[in-house]
Design a protein around this motif. Structure first.
Motif, PDB file in Angstrom:
ATOM      1  N   ARG A  62       0.837  -1.205   0.000  1.00  0.00           N
ATOM      2  CA  ARG A  62       0.000   0.000   0.000  1.00  0.00           C
ATOM      3  C   ARG A  62       0.871   1.254   0.000  1.00  0.00           C
ATOM      4  O   ARG A  62       0.371   2.356  -0.205  1.00  0.00           O
ATOM      5  CB  ARG A  62      -0.914   0.014   1.221  1.00  0.00           C
ATOM      6  N   PHE A  63       2.143   1.070   0.213  1.00  0.00           N
ATOM      7  CA  PHE A  63       3.087   2.188   0.261  1.00  0.00           C
ATOM      8  C   PHE A  63       3.896   2.214  -1.024  1.00  0.00           C
ATOM      9  O   PHE A  63       4.474   1.196  -1.429  1.00  0.00           O
ATOM     10  CB  PHE A  63       4.036   2.043   1.460  1.00  0.00           C
ATOM     11  N   LEU A  64       3.933   3.388  -1.655  1.00  0.00           N
ATOM     12  CA  LEU A  64       4.707   3.548  -2.881  1.00  0.00           C
ATOM     13  C   LEU A  64       5.526   4.823  -2.799  1.00  0.00           C
ATOM     14  O   LEU A  64       4.980   5.907  -2.604  1.00  0.00           O
ATOM     15  CB  LEU A  64       3.772   3.615  -4.097  1.00  0.00           C
ATOM     16  N   ALA A  65       6.831   4.667  -2.937  1.00  0.00           N
ATOM     17  CA  ALA A  65       7.726   5.828  -2.903  1.00  0.00           C
ATOM     18  C   ALA A  65       8.339   6.033  -4.275  1.00  0.00           C
ATOM     19  O   ALA A  65       8.683   5.070  -4.960  1.00  0.00           O
ATOM     20  CB  ALA A  65       8.826   5.624  -1.867  1.00  0.00           C
ATOM     21  N   LYS A 111       3.397   7.655  -1.180  1.00  0.00           N
ATOM     22  CA  LYS A 111       1.946   7.554  -1.285  1.00  0.00           C
ATOM     23  C   LYS A 111       1.468   6.357  -0.487  1.00  0.00           C
ATOM     24  O   LYS A 111       2.068   5.265  -0.562  1.00  0.00           O
ATOM     25  CB  LYS A 111       1.531   7.405  -2.747  1.00  0.00           C
ATOM     26  N   VAL A 112       0.385   6.562   0.225  1.00  0.00           N
ATOM     27  CA  VAL A 112      -0.238   5.476   0.970  1.00  0.00           C
ATOM     28  C   VAL A 112      -1.645   5.307   0.398  1.00  0.00           C
ATOM     29  O   VAL A 112      -2.464   6.226   0.431  1.00  0.00           O
ATOM     30  CB  VAL A 112      -0.314   5.779   2.483  1.00  0.00           C
ATOM     31  N   GLN A 113      -1.907   4.119  -0.164  1.00  0.00           N
ATOM     32  CA  GLN A 113      -3.177   3.895  -0.844  1.00  0.00           C
ATOM     33  C   GLN A 113      -3.566   2.419  -0.808  1.00  0.00           C
ATOM     34  O   GLN A 113      -2.831   1.577  -1.355  1.00  0.00           O
ATOM     35  CB  GLN A 113      -3.051   4.340  -2.309  1.00  0.00           C
ATOM     36  N   PRO A 114      -4.670   2.069  -0.182  1.00  0.00           N
ATOM     37  CA  PRO A 114      -5.504   2.903   0.679  1.00  0.00           C
ATOM     38  C   PRO A 114      -4.943   2.956   2.099  1.00  0.00           C
ATOM     39  O   PRO A 114      -4.331   1.990   2.563  1.00  0.00           O
ATOM     40  CB  PRO A 114      -6.836   2.150   0.666  1.00  0.00           C
ATOM     41  N   ALA A 115      -5.163   4.054   2.770  1.00  0.00           N
ATOM     42  CA  ALA A 115      -4.628   4.195   4.123  1.00  0.00           C
ATOM     43  C   ALA A 115      -5.418   3.352   5.116  1.00  0.00           C
ATOM     44  O   ALA A 115      -6.640   3.195   4.992  1.00  0.00           O
ATOM     45  CB  ALA A 115      -4.660   5.666   4.543  1.00  0.00           C
ATOM     46  N   GLU A 116      -4.719   2.801   6.089  1.00  0.00           N
ATOM     47  CA  GLU A 116      -5.325   2.047   7.174  1.00  0.00           C
ATOM     48  C   GLU A 116      -5.014   2.745   8.502  1.00  0.00           C
ATOM     49  O   GLU A 116      -4.098   3.569   8.577  1.00  0.00           O
ATOM     50  CB  GLU A 116      -4.774   0.618   7.198  1.00  0.00           C
ATOM     51  N   LEU A 117      -5.757   2.374   9.529  1.00  0.00           N
ATOM     52  CA  LEU A 117      -5.588   3.021  10.834  1.00  0.00           C
ATOM     53  C   LEU A 117      -4.157   2.908  11.351  1.00  0.00           C
ATOM     54  O   LEU A 117      -3.607   3.861  11.921  1.00  0.00           O
ATOM     55  CB  LEU A 117      -6.547   2.420  11.860  1.00  0.00           C
ATOM     56  N   GLU A 118      -3.547   1.740  11.113  1.00  0.00           N
ATOM     57  CA  GLU A 118      -2.196   1.500  11.653  1.00  0.00           C
ATOM     58  C   GLU A 118      -1.105   2.290  10.931  1.00  0.00           C
ATOM     59  O   GLU A 118       0.061   2.254  11.341  1.00  0.00           O
ATOM     60  CB  GLU A 118      -1.843   0.004  11.606  1.00  0.00           C
ATOM     61  N   ASP A 119      -1.502   3.007   9.873  1.00  0.00           N
ATOM     62  CA  ASP A 119      -0.526   3.835   9.161  1.00  0.00           C
ATOM     63  C   ASP A 119      -0.304   5.170   9.865  1.00  0.00           C
ATOM     64  O   ASP A 119       0.605   5.925   9.488  1.00  0.00           O
ATOM     65  CB  ASP A 119      -0.992   4.108   7.726  1.00  0.00           C
ATOM     66  N   SER A 120      -1.113   5.476  10.847  1.00  0.00           N
ATOM     67  CA  SER A 120      -0.960   6.731  11.583  1.00  0.00           C
ATOM     68  C   SER A 120       0.413   6.796  12.238  1.00  0.00           C
ATOM     69  O   SER A 120       0.892   5.811  12.802  1.00  0.00           O
ATOM     70  CB  SER A 120      -2.042   6.848  12.657  1.00  0.00           C
ATOM     71  N   GLY A 121       1.011   7.959  12.155  1.00  0.00           N
ATOM     72  CA  GLY A 121       2.321   8.147  12.762  1.00  0.00           C
ATOM     73  C   GLY A 121       2.985   9.375  12.162  1.00  0.00           C
ATOM     74  O   GLY A 121       2.365  10.142  11.441  1.00  0.00           O
ATOM     75  N   VAL A 122       4.243   9.542  12.487  1.00  0.00           N
ATOM     76  CA  VAL A 122       5.010  10.658  11.928  1.00  0.00           C
ATOM     77  C   VAL A 122       5.983  10.095  10.907  1.00  0.00           C
ATOM     78  O   VAL A 122       6.754   9.173  11.211  1.00  0.00           O
ATOM     79  CB  VAL A 122       5.775  11.431  13.019  1.00  0.00           C
TER      80      VAL A 122
END
Lengths: 110, 115
Positions: free
Chosen positions: B64-67, B78-89
């Protein structure tokens, strides 16, 4: 997996007191270790690295291979030292990517 | 010199949405890194670019992560689709090419909140 451990989440000391922030690593080879610091509202920045054997802002850190430690020390803490401190190890054979500890928040009170 | 800049500084999106983070490294720095700190955990390495090439992407959590770093200048994550556990800095850092002792210069980070 290589791991960097900082056992203290928070360390509070009085101004003028000695401070030691602990860091242990798990890599058995020849590690490259660093301390990074993040002051309030500032970005993460390099404080010192073991290969330089330098003292920055009065801080020193000695690599102890026997104890697999790289503790950060300062003999007399100042209020402006209050910050988040991260110990980090460079991944072996993998460019310059770093493996960080969870960080220790240092609070120096007057 | 201008430091590493990241945009946006904070993003709040809903689960399932797409978010793109941007990083502009220090001019002339060929090494570019993405890191992430999830609440209560370590700052984790995601990937490393040398110019436009992915040198190491072993830290990317899933597909889901593409750089990207087209042209070897700025980078997007890019995060697609984002999930709750992707939250962070999400932190970006850069350093000079071939300089093994060159320190990493970090940006201020993008705080991502997925609700």
């Amino acid at each position: 997996a290589q791991r960097v451990t900082q056992p203290e989440k928070l360390l509070s000391v009085f101004k003028g007191a000695p401070v030691e922030l602990k860091c242990n690593y798990s890599y058995s080879g020849s590690p490259e270790l660093f301390w990074y610091v993040q002051y309030s509202r500032q970005r993460l920045q390099l404080l010192l690295r073991h290969i330089s054997r330098e003292s920055i802002k009065g801080f020193t850190a000695d690599l102890n291979k026997g104890e697999t430690s790289f503790h950060l020390k300062k003999p007399f803490a100042q209020e402006e030292d209050s910050a988040m401190y991260y110990c980090a190890q460079k991944y072996p054979n993998s460019g310059y990517a770093l493996n960080f500890g969870k960080g220790t928040s240092l609070l120096v009170t007057p | 010199e201008a430091g590493v800049t990241q945009f946006p500084s904070h993003s709040v999106i809903e689960k399932g949405q797409t978010v793109t983070l941007r990083c502009d490294p220090i001019s002339g720095h060929d090494n570019l890194y993405w890191y992430r700190r999830v609440m209560g955990k370590e700052i984790k390495f995601l990937l490393h670019f040398v110019k436009e090439s992915k040198q190491d992407e072993s830290g990317m959590p899933n597909n889901r992560f593409l750089a990207e770093r087209t042209g070897g200048t700025y980078s997007t994550l890019k995060v697609q689709p984002a999930e709750l556990e992707d939250s962070g800095v999400y932190f970006c850092a850069s350093s000079q090419i071939g300089a093994g002792n060159s320190p990493l210069h970090f940006g201020n980070g993008t705080r991502l909140t997925v609700t």
